[in-house]
Design a protein around this motif. Structure first.
Motif, mmCIF file in Angstrom:
data_model
loop_
_atom_site.group_PDB
_atom_site.id
_atom_site.type_symbol
_atom_site.label_atom_id
_atom_site.label_comp_id
_atom_site.label_asym_id
_atom_site.label_seq_id
_atom_site.Cartn_x
_atom_site.Cartn_y
_atom_site.Cartn_z
ATOM 1 N N ARG A 77 32.167 75.246 29.608
ATOM 2 C CA ARG A 77 32.160 76.032 30.473
ATOM 3 C C ARG A 77 31.225 77.261 29.751
ATOM 4 O O ARG A 77 30.579 76.857 28.787
ATOM 5 C CB ARG A 77 33.372 76.547 30.102
ATOM 6 N N ASN A 78 30.411 77.343 31.151
ATOM 7 C CA ASN A 78 30.095 78.378 31.063
ATOM 8 C C ASN A 78 29.908 80.228 31.642
ATOM 9 O O ASN A 78 30.360 80.269 32.981
ATOM 10 C CB ASN A 78 28.174 78.241 31.983
ATOM 11 N N GLY A 79 30.154 81.472 31.197
ATOM 12 C CA GLY A 79 30.317 81.956 31.304
ATOM 13 C C GLY A 79 29.411 83.649 31.609
ATOM 14 O O GLY A 79 28.748 83.557 30.636
ATOM 15 N N ALA A 80 29.816 84.737 32.586
ATOM 16 C CA ALA A 80 28.789 85.829 32.210
ATOM 17 C C ALA A 80 29.772 86.983 32.595
ATOM 18 O O ALA A 80 30.645 86.752 33.641
ATOM 19 C CB ALA A 80 28.034 85.525 33.697
ATOM 20 N N GLY A 94 35.062 92.040 34.856
ATOM 21 C CA GLY A 94 35.635 90.230 34.402
ATOM 22 C C GLY A 94 34.609 89.548 34.150
ATOM 23 O O GLY A 94 33.563 89.781 34.252
ATOM 24 N N ILE A 95 34.664 88.740 32.900
ATOM 25 C CA ILE A 95 34.917 87.974 33.126
ATOM 26 C C ILE A 95 34.505 86.189 34.450
ATOM 27 O O ILE A 95 34.685 85.355 34.776
ATOM 28 C CB ILE A 95 34.926 86.650 31.503
ATOM 29 N N ALA A 96 33.203 85.687 35.047
ATOM 30 C CA ALA A 96 32.915 85.021 35.592
ATOM 31 C C ALA A 96 32.856 83.573 35.061
ATOM 32 O O ALA A 96 31.719 83.607 34.140
ATOM 33 C CB ALA A 96 31.533 85.375 37.102
ATOM 34 N N SER A 97 33.400 82.798 35.652
ATOM 35 C CA SER A 97 32.867 81.208 34.258
ATOM 36 C C SER A 97 32.857 79.868 35.324
ATOM 37 O O SER A 97 33.329 79.341 36.999
ATOM 38 C CB SER A 97 33.505 81.105 33.317
ATOM 39 N N THR A 98 32.461 79.096 35.100
ATOM 40 C CA THR A 98 32.476 77.840 35.837
ATOM 41 C C THR A 98 32.803 76.681 35.191
ATOM 42 O O THR A 98 31.521 77.037 33.896
ATOM 43 C CB THR A 98 31.066 77.851 37.122
ATOM 44 N N THR A 99 32.593 75.711 35.264
ATOM 45 C CA THR A 99 32.387 74.338 34.247
ATOM 46 C C THR A 99 31.636 73.261 35.089
ATOM 47 O O THR A 99 32.146 72.895 36.317
ATOM 48 C CB THR A 99 34.085 73.483 34.108
ATOM 49 N N VAL A 100 31.084 72.897 34.056
ATOM 50 C CA VAL A 100 30.778 71.198 34.567
ATOM 51 C C VAL A 100 30.670 69.951 33.720
ATOM 52 O O VAL A 100 30.827 70.604 32.324
ATOM 53 C CB VAL A 100 28.609 71.634 34.739
ATOM 54 N N LEU A 101 31.643 69.619 34.107
ATOM 55 C CA LEU A 101 31.122 67.580 33.212
ATOM 56 C C LEU A 101 29.903 67.581 33.171
ATOM 57 O O LEU A 101 29.086 66.807 34.063
ATOM 58 C CB LEU A 101 32.503 66.709 34.069
ATOM 59 N N VAL A 102 29.918 67.171 32.119
ATOM 60 C CA VAL A 102 28.370 66.319 31.647
ATOM 61 C C VAL A 102 29.085 64.990 30.923
ATOM 62 O O VAL A 102 30.033 64.499 30.129
ATOM 63 C CB VAL A 102 27.801 66.840 30.692
ATOM 64 N N TYR A 103 28.138 63.776 31.639
ATOM 65 C CA TYR A 103 28.654 62.717 31.245
ATOM 66 C C TYR A 103 27.465 61.759 31.007
ATOM 67 O O TYR A 103 26.274 62.446 31.436
ATOM 68 C CB TYR A 103 29.478 61.632 32.299
ATOM 69 N N ILE A 108 32.542 96.925 38.930
ATOM 70 C CA ILE A 108 31.284 95.642 39.308
ATOM 71 C C ILE A 108 32.326 94.093 39.188
ATOM 72 O O ILE A 108 33.333 93.838 38.819
ATOM 73 C CB ILE A 108 31.080 95.803 37.821
ATOM 74 N N ILE A 109 32.067 93.689 40.240
ATOM 75 C CA ILE A 109 31.479 91.991 40.706
ATOM 76 C C ILE A 109 31.298 91.444 40.290
ATOM 77 O O ILE A 109 29.642 91.074 40.645
ATOM 78 C CB ILE A 109 32.259 91.865 41.703
ATOM 79 N N VAL A 110 31.181 90.714 38.644
ATOM 80 C CA VAL A 110 30.508 89.119 38.905
ATOM 81 C C VAL A 110 30.667 87.781 39.254
ATOM 82 O O VAL A 110 31.868 87.755 38.691
ATOM 83 C CB VAL A 110 30.505 89.456 37.350
ATOM 84 N N THR A 111 29.943 86.956 40.016
ATOM 85 C CA THR A 111 30.424 86.026 40.137
ATOM 86 C C THR A 111 29.712 85.069 39.478
ATOM 87 O O THR A 111 28.358 85.061 38.943
ATOM 88 C CB THR A 111 30.265 85.175 41.647
ATOM 89 N N LYS A 112 29.774 83.723 39.256
ATOM 90 C CA LYS A 112 29.471 82.574 38.747
ATOM 91 C C LYS A 112 29.022 81.500 39.537
ATOM 92 O O LYS A 112 30.433 80.841 39.626
ATOM 93 C CB LYS A 112 29.298 82.653 36.914
ATOM 94 N N THR A 113 27.836 80.617 40.053
ATOM 95 C CA THR A 113 28.569 78.894 41.067
ATOM 96 C C THR A 113 27.355 78.149 40.254
ATOM 97 O O THR A 113 26.504 78.251 39.295
ATOM 98 C CB THR A 113 27.864 78.810 41.951
ATOM 99 N N ALA A 114 28.039 77.095 39.974
ATOM 100 C CA ALA A 114 26.717 76.041 39.252
ATOM 101 C C ALA A 114 26.233 74.545 40.656
ATOM 102 O O ALA A 114 26.425 74.347 41.500
ATOM 103 C CB ALA A 114 26.898 75.028 38.082
ATOM 104 N N SER A 115 24.909 74.600 40.818
ATOM 105 C CA SER A 115 24.420 73.586 41.413
ATOM 106 C C SER A 115 25.284 71.969 41.612
ATOM 107 O O SER A 115 25.233 71.695 42.106
ATOM 108 C CB SER A 115 22.838 73.071 41.735
ATOM 109 N N MET A 116 25.942 71.870 40.582
ATOM 110 C CA MET A 116 26.715 70.917 40.465
ATOM 111 C C MET A 116 28.271 70.983 40.174
ATOM 112 O O MET A 116 27.756 72.396 38.969
ATOM 113 C CB MET A 116 25.676 69.601 40.627
ATOM 114 N N VAL A 117 28.909 70.204 40.007
ATOM 115 C CA VAL A 117 30.210 70.230 39.137
ATOM 116 C C VAL A 117 30.557 69.209 37.635
ATOM 117 O O VAL A 117 31.486 69.114 36.960
ATOM 118 C CB VAL A 117 31.386 70.459 39.287
#
Length: 700
Positions: A580-583, A593-602, A498-507
């Motif tokens: 950081r968000n992981g799935a 495996g854990i797929a994760s992405t990180t967003v900077l909130v300001y 199983i391959i899990v990928t995770k993306t966000a529309s902005m960083v």
């Protein structure tokens, strides 16, 4: 001079600015052979580099298998290097070697400015290897001069010949009692090595948020001089191991005569054969002059970056690795000898063993039944055979047997057993029997019942492929195939992929902006995955869980792809920083495996006051789509306690706004919130900002 650069970049804009450099790899190998005679000899001078780290063995047996035993070399030595001892060597040489080597690898020295600016640099690898051989005679001998640089972590073994073969190759040394040796040698060797590995020297400034994270910096230098020596008969080995990143492993099968010394950040292996001969008639006359100058400079740079941002400034540098190896062999005679000299640098953590030979365990099993079939309720005897096909003993050997609990009676005997096997020398075998009873109630539609055998030992095995054996026995039903047959282990025990990928529309997002997350689940094959659950979590910089959600995916078919999207809004009371968000997908004992992405909130620039509003706790929208239609399935019950779901753990954040809407395609998906689960980490800290529609992840 050898140079590799992906750095030295500048970028400026009024919006988001990103610089993302690739890797830089620079390696220089220098070999000088001056006034040297190689007669009736076999050998190699090897420069090896593993630039990306990872797995794989360094097996020296492949290089040494053509060598002759030491006593054979002594007999074959021209004129009699062994007991007959009538060899004559006369040298009058003058050698001058001057090396100036510069290796430079850089991904750093970048500058970026903008509203939100970021720099991510790739890894920088730089290595210089210099071998000088001057005024040297190699006659009727085998030799191996080796340098090996592993950049990053290494999972693999360093393998020498088994100890009996090792002693044959290196175990005899001829003494000089009664021989005539006249040495008038002079050697002047100057080694100047300068190394630098730099990931620091970075500056990040912003009105709201700034962050700097640097990679590892490792520099290793080695110098070995073999000067004014006569090596006659037998064999010798010298291996320098530099391990600045630590070592998790052991030494297996080493001969008692092997010596080792600790060298601070590594070890040195030394072996000299025992003297049991003479060279009474050998005559060696040397009048050699050698001047060797080595000036070596190696630089690896990923730092020296500057970032200025109105809202946020982020720098993440790659690792910097610098290595230099210098070997000088001058005014030396090698006669009728096996000679190995190696320098090995592991510029990361080494997880592996030093092995003198390796066991190669094979396991097979079959059922002792009449007519190659069995009936429900029948007691079946299984016979197991274990063989060591390797060249070293296997210790702490264990045999594990497994039987399909759907068809074998667990009340008669354990459906999984582990049995200790005696230590097995090369060529030895072990036989074992075990009895199991088939259940009485087996549906007539079931044609076969399966079992599995697996063998393990303390040492690394030379071939893992034959450590597992699978078997099917035919059941005596009308639909049975009425035969006993073996099947590939892939059919019986191949796990899903199983391959899990995770993306966000902005960083990088201001408070109040909408972030769209997309999760993709792909079953690349192996088997269908049943009772699958998709877990998703958001954590802050302090590793505190701020939100969670779960979807029951039911059965994920082979080659099926599922996409989940949802929106998140951080309200004004959310603390600025990295989120950081992981799935992860969980199905029974299986976890992807854990797929994760990180967003900077300001926090955005101040605006005119507006009437206060009351935020809701969580708002989100979600959709789930399948790449291919799947049959409808029944929704699963809520997940169990943490011990049953090894997934991403989450908790809620009262002031976080998440909009959630789940759209089902083909089958029902249950959306679970606020389940207390364990976090699997640490997640990888790597990534970078994306510009406009480019989706990339920024990890901290």
């Amino acid at each position: 001079t050898t140079t590799a650069e992906t750095g030295d970049n500048q970028a400026t804009s009024t919006n988001e600015t990103i610089i993302d450099t690739g890797q830089a790899i620079a390696v220089s190998n220098v070999l000088n052979v001056v006034n040297t005679n190689i007669i009736n000899s076999n050998g190699f001078i090897l420069f090896l580099s593993n630039l990306l780290g990872g797995g794989g063995d360094l097996d020296l047996r492949e290089w040494l298998k053509q060598w002759s035993p030491a006593d054979v070399l002594a007999d074959e030595c021209a004129g009699g290097c062994g007991d007959e001892g009538e060899t004559a060597v006369t040298d009058t040489n003058q050698a001058e070697i001057h090396n100036e080597v510069v290796v430079h690898s850089s991904t750093g020295n970048n500058s970026a400015a903008g509203d939100t600016a970021a720099i991510q640099t790739g890894d920088a690898y730089a290595a210089a290897n210099v071998i000088n051989v001057a005024n040297t005679n190699i006659v009727d001998s085998n030799y191996l001069l080796l340098t090996f640089n592993n950049f990053g972590d290494w999972q693999g073994d360093l393998v020498f010949p088994a100890w009996e073969t090792f002693l044959e190759l290196f175990g005899t040394e001829v003494s000089f009692s009664g021989g005539e040796v006249n040495n008038q040698n002079a050697a002047t060797i100057n080694n100047e090595l300068e190394l630098s590995a730099e990931t620091g020297g970075n500056t990040a400034s912003a009105a709201a948020t700034s962050s700097i994270q640097t990679g590892d910096a490792v520099a290793v230098a080695n110098v070995v001089n073999e000067v004014n020596q006569n090596l006659v008969g037998g064999g010798s080995l010298a291996v320098v191991l530099r391990l600045p990143g630590g070592w998790s492993g052991g030494i297996f099968g080493a001969p008692a005569e092997l010596k080792w010394q600790s060298s601070g950040d590594g070890i040195r292996l030394i072996f000299d054969g025992a003297e049991n001969g003479n060279s009474a008639g050998a005559e060696i006359n040397n009048d050699n002059q050698a001047q060797i100058d080595n000036q070596v400079q190696v630089y690896a740079l990923t730092g020296d970056n500057q970032v200025t941002g109105d809202e946020a400034a982020i720098i993440q540098t790659g690792a910097a690795y610098a290595a230099a190896n210098v070997v000088n062999v001058a005014n030396t005679n090698v006669l009728g000898r096996n000679w190995l000299l190696a320098i090995i640098n592991i510029l990361g953590h080494w997880q592996g063993n030093i092995s003198f030979g390796r066991p190669d365990l094979w396991v097979g099993h079959y059922a002792q039944i009449e007519n190659n079939t069995a009936q429900p309720g029948e007691r079946v005897t299984f016979r197991y055979t274990v063989i060591n096909n390797g060249d070293a003993p296997a210790t702490e050997v264990e045999l594990t047997g497994r039987f399909d609990p759907r068809f074998f009676d667990p009340f008669e005997a354990e459906t999984t057993f582990t049995w200790p096997v005696p230590d097995l020398d090369p060529g030895e075998s072990f036989d074992f029997t075990y009895q199991m009873t088939l259940k009485h109630e087996i549906a007539t539609s079931v044609p076969e019942a399966g079992s599995e055998a697996e063998i393990t030992s303390l040492e690394s095995d030379n071939n893992d492929a034959d450590n597992l054996d699978s078997l099917l026995i035919a059941l005596n039903h009308p639909v049975a195939t009425n035969h006993l047959r073996r099947i590939p282990k892939e059919r019986y025990a191949k796990p899903p992929e199983i391959i899990v990928t995770k993306t966000a529309s902005m960083v990088a997002a201001a408070l109040g902006q909408t972030i769209t997350y997309t999760i993709t689940v792909l079953n690349k094959g192996g088997n269908d995955v049943t009772e699958a659950k998709l877990a998703d979590a958001i954590v802050n910089e302090n590793e505190e869980i701020v939100s969670q959600k779960f979807w029951d995916l039911g059965t994920v078919l082979e080659d099926e792809e599922i996409t989940v999207t949802y929106d998140v809004i951080f309200n004004a009371s959310s603390p600025p920083g990295f989120y950081r968000n992981g799935a992860q997908l969980i199905a029974g004992d299986y976890a992807s495996g854990i797929a994760s992405t990180t967003v900077l909130v300001y926090a955005p620039a101040p605006v005119a006051p507006v009437a206060p509003t009351t935020p809701s706790a969580v708002e989100a929208t979600s959709t789930v789509t399948n790449a291919e239609p799947a049959p409808p399935v029944t929704a699963l019950p809520p997940p169990g306690p943490p011990s049953q779901l090894a997934a991403v753990g989450v908790i809620g954040l009262d002031d976080l706004l998440i909009l959630s809407l789940i759209s089902l395609s083909v089958f029902f998906v249950k959306f679970l919130l606020e389940t207390d689960l364990k976090i699997f980490g640490p997640w990888p800290i790597k990534g970078y900002l994306a510009k406009l529609a480019t989706i990339k992840s920024l990890f901290f």
